[in-house]
Design a protein around this motif. Structure first.
Motif, PDB file in Angstrom:
ATOM      1  N   VAL A 169       0.836  -1.210   0.000  1.00 35.93           N
ATOM      2  CA  VAL A 169       0.000   0.000   0.000  1.00 35.93           C
ATOM      3  C   VAL A 169       0.868   1.256   0.000  1.00 35.93           C
ATOM      4  O   VAL A 169       0.463   2.305  -0.491  1.00 35.93           O
ATOM      5  CB  VAL A 169      -0.943  -0.013   1.224  1.00 35.93           C
ATOM      6  N   ALA A 170       2.070   1.143   0.496  1.00 38.70           N
ATOM      7  CA  ALA A 170       2.954   2.297   0.619  1.00 38.70           C
ATOM      8  C   ALA A 170       3.669   2.643  -0.683  1.00 38.70           C
ATOM      9  O   ALA A 170       4.316   3.678  -0.772  1.00 38.70           O
ATOM     10  CB  ALA A 170       3.985   2.047   1.709  1.00 38.70           C
ATOM     11  N   TYR A 171       3.547   1.796  -1.692  1.00 39.28           N
ATOM     12  CA  TYR A 171       4.279   2.000  -2.931  1.00 39.28           C
ATOM     13  C   TYR A 171       3.470   2.847  -3.913  1.00 39.28           C
ATOM     14  O   TYR A 171       2.269   2.666  -4.066  1.00 39.28           O
ATOM     15  CB  TYR A 171       4.666   0.652  -3.550  1.00 39.28           C
ATOM     16  N   ASN A 172       4.179   3.765  -4.565  1.00 39.52           N
ATOM     17  CA  ASN A 172       3.529   4.730  -5.437  1.00 39.52           C
ATOM     18  C   ASN A 172       3.423   4.281  -6.893  1.00 39.52           C
ATOM     19  O   ASN A 172       2.526   4.708  -7.618  1.00 39.52           O
ATOM     20  CB  ASN A 172       4.297   6.059  -5.406  1.00 39.52           C
ATOM     21  N   TYR A 173       4.383   3.484  -7.332  1.00 35.91           N
ATOM     22  CA  TYR A 173       4.449   3.116  -8.739  1.00 35.91           C
ATOM     23  C   TYR A 173       4.581   1.603  -8.880  1.00 35.91           C
ATOM     24  O   TYR A 173       5.276   0.953  -8.083  1.00 35.91           O
ATOM     25  CB  TYR A 173       5.666   3.785  -9.408  1.00 35.91           C
ATOM     26  N   TRP A 174       3.920   1.077  -9.909  1.00 32.21           N
ATOM     27  CA  TRP A 174       3.899  -0.372 -10.132  1.00 32.21           C
ATOM     28  C   TRP A 174       4.122  -0.688 -11.596  1.00 32.21           C
ATOM     29  O   TRP A 174       3.684   0.052 -12.487  1.00 32.21           O
ATOM     30  CB  TRP A 174       2.551  -0.958  -9.708  1.00 32.21           C
ATOM     31  N   GLY A 175       4.797  -1.819 -11.828  1.00 34.36           N
ATOM     32  CA  GLY A 175       4.907  -2.342 -13.175  1.00 34.36           C
ATOM     33  C   GLY A 175       3.698  -3.183 -13.529  1.00 34.36           C
ATOM     34  O   GLY A 175       2.798  -3.374 -12.702  1.00 34.36           O
ATOM     35  N   GLN A 176       3.699  -3.698 -14.734  1.00 35.14           N
ATOM     36  CA  GLN A 176       2.550  -4.469 -15.210  1.00 35.14           C
ATOM     37  C   GLN A 176       2.626  -5.936 -14.804  1.00 35.14           C
ATOM     38  O   GLN A 176       1.652  -6.668 -14.913  1.00 35.14           O
ATOM     39  CB  GLN A 176       2.438  -4.362 -16.743  1.00 35.14           C
ATOM     40  N   GLY A 177       3.783  -6.372 -14.355  1.00 34.76           N
ATOM     41  CA  GLY A 177       3.948  -7.730 -13.881  1.00 34.76           C
ATOM     42  C   GLY A 177       4.543  -8.652 -14.923  1.00 34.76           C
ATOM     43  O   GLY A 177       4.402  -8.434 -16.129  1.00 34.76           O
ATOM     44  N   THR A 178       5.213  -9.684 -14.437  1.00 35.36           N
ATOM     45  CA  THR A 178       5.775 -10.708 -15.317  1.00 35.36           C
ATOM     46  C   THR A 178       5.518 -12.070 -14.686  1.00 35.36           C
ATOM     47  O   THR A 178       5.684 -12.242 -13.478  1.00 35.36           O
ATOM     48  CB  THR A 178       7.281 -10.464 -15.558  1.00 35.36           C
ATOM     49  N   GLN A 179       5.112 -13.013 -15.500  1.00 37.94           N
ATOM     50  CA  GLN A 179       4.723 -14.336 -14.997  1.00 37.94           C
ATOM     51  C   GLN A 179       5.951 -15.210 -14.761  1.00 37.94           C
ATOM     52  O   GLN A 179       6.833 -15.304 -15.622  1.00 37.94           O
ATOM     53  CB  GLN A 179       3.798 -15.020 -16.001  1.00 37.94           C
ATOM     54  N   VAL A 180       5.959 -15.839 -13.613  1.00 38.15           N
ATOM     55  CA  VAL A 180       6.969 -16.853 -13.291  1.00 38.15           C
ATOM     56  C   VAL A 180       6.228 -18.146 -12.994  1.00 38.15           C
ATOM     57  O   VAL A 180       5.353 -18.167 -12.117  1.00 38.15           O
ATOM     58  CB  VAL A 180       7.824 -16.432 -12.084  1.00 38.15           C
ATOM     59  N   THR A 181       6.564 -19.190 -13.709  1.00 33.28           N
ATOM     60  CA  THR A 181       5.932 -20.489 -13.523  1.00 33.28           C
ATOM     61  C   THR A 181       7.000 -21.521 -13.232  1.00 33.28           C
ATOM     62  O   THR A 181       7.945 -21.676 -14.009  1.00 33.28           O
ATOM     63  CB  THR A 181       5.127 -20.902 -14.758  1.00 33.28           C
ATOM     64  N   VAL A 182       6.849 -22.195 -12.111  1.00 37.31           N
ATOM     65  CA  VAL A 182       7.817 -23.213 -11.705  1.00 37.31           C
ATOM     66  C   VAL A 182       7.104 -24.559 -11.702  1.00 37.31           C
ATOM     67  O   VAL A 182       6.113 -24.741 -10.987  1.00 37.31           O
ATOM     68  CB  VAL A 182       8.405 -22.920 -10.327  1.00 37.31           C
ATOM     69  N   SER A 183       7.612 -25.487 -12.480  1.00 43.19           N
ATOM     70  CA  SER A 183       6.994 -26.809 -12.577  1.00 43.19           C
ATOM     71  C   SER A 183       7.781 -27.819 -11.760  1.00 43.19           C
ATOM     72  O   SER A 183       9.001 -27.723 -11.613  1.00 43.19           O
ATOM     73  CB  SER A 183       6.924 -27.250 -14.031  1.00 43.19           C
ATOM     74  N   SER A 184       7.048 -28.791 -11.243  1.00 44.60           N
ATOM     75  CA  SER A 184       7.697 -29.800 -10.392  1.00 44.60           C
ATOM     76  C   SER A 184       8.235 -30.956 -11.213  1.00 44.60           C
ATOM     77  O   SER A 184       7.966 -31.084 -12.390  1.00 44.60           O
ATOM     78  CB  SER A 184       6.698 -30.316  -9.368  1.00 44.60           C
TER      79      SER A 184
END
Length: 123
Positions: free
Chosen positions: A108-123
């Motif tokens: 909540v304290a952060y002013n700026y955000w990126g759009q996100g990047t997916q990380v998928t880890v398979s077993s």
């Protein structure tokens, strides 16, 4: 216009490593705390790691000893090196920046955000 752009996400097998990068533009972030958060499907966003311009760091307990955050103040970039990945690390990872020199783990304290990047880890 301030922008945070993440890169480096992808798919990896358990035990593997990935490096996420975030490039910030639009202003200098040398006076900002920069961090990484993640959100897994059906779960709330959670704090991962943060680093101040003075190199103070904070990590979530779940990633301590496995993830390393670093930043280049001159280049306005922040990286997250993730090692020993497990399926529980699967999530969308977001870069964020917060004005101010203090470290903060609350999104909540952060002013700026990126759009996100997916990380998928398979077993």
């Amino acid at each position: 216009q301030v922008q945070l752009v993440e890169s480096g996400g992808g798919s990896v097998q358990a035990g593997g490593s990935l490096r996420l990068s975030c490039a910030a533009s639009g202003r200098s972030f040398s006076d900002s705390c920069m961090g990484w958060f993640r959100q897994a499907p059906g779960k709330e966003r959670e704090f991962v790691a943060a680093m101040t311009s003075g190199a103070n760091t904070a990590y979530a307990n779940s990633v301590k000893g496995r993830f390393i955050i670093s930043r280049d103040n001159a280049k306005n970039t922040v990286d997250l090196l993730m090692s020993s990945l497990s399926p529980e690390d699967t999530a969308v990872y977001y870069c964020a920046a917060r004005r101010g020199y203090a470290i903060n783990t609350d999104g909540v304290a952060y002013n700026y955000w990126g759009q996100g990047t997916q990380v998928t880890v398979s077993s």
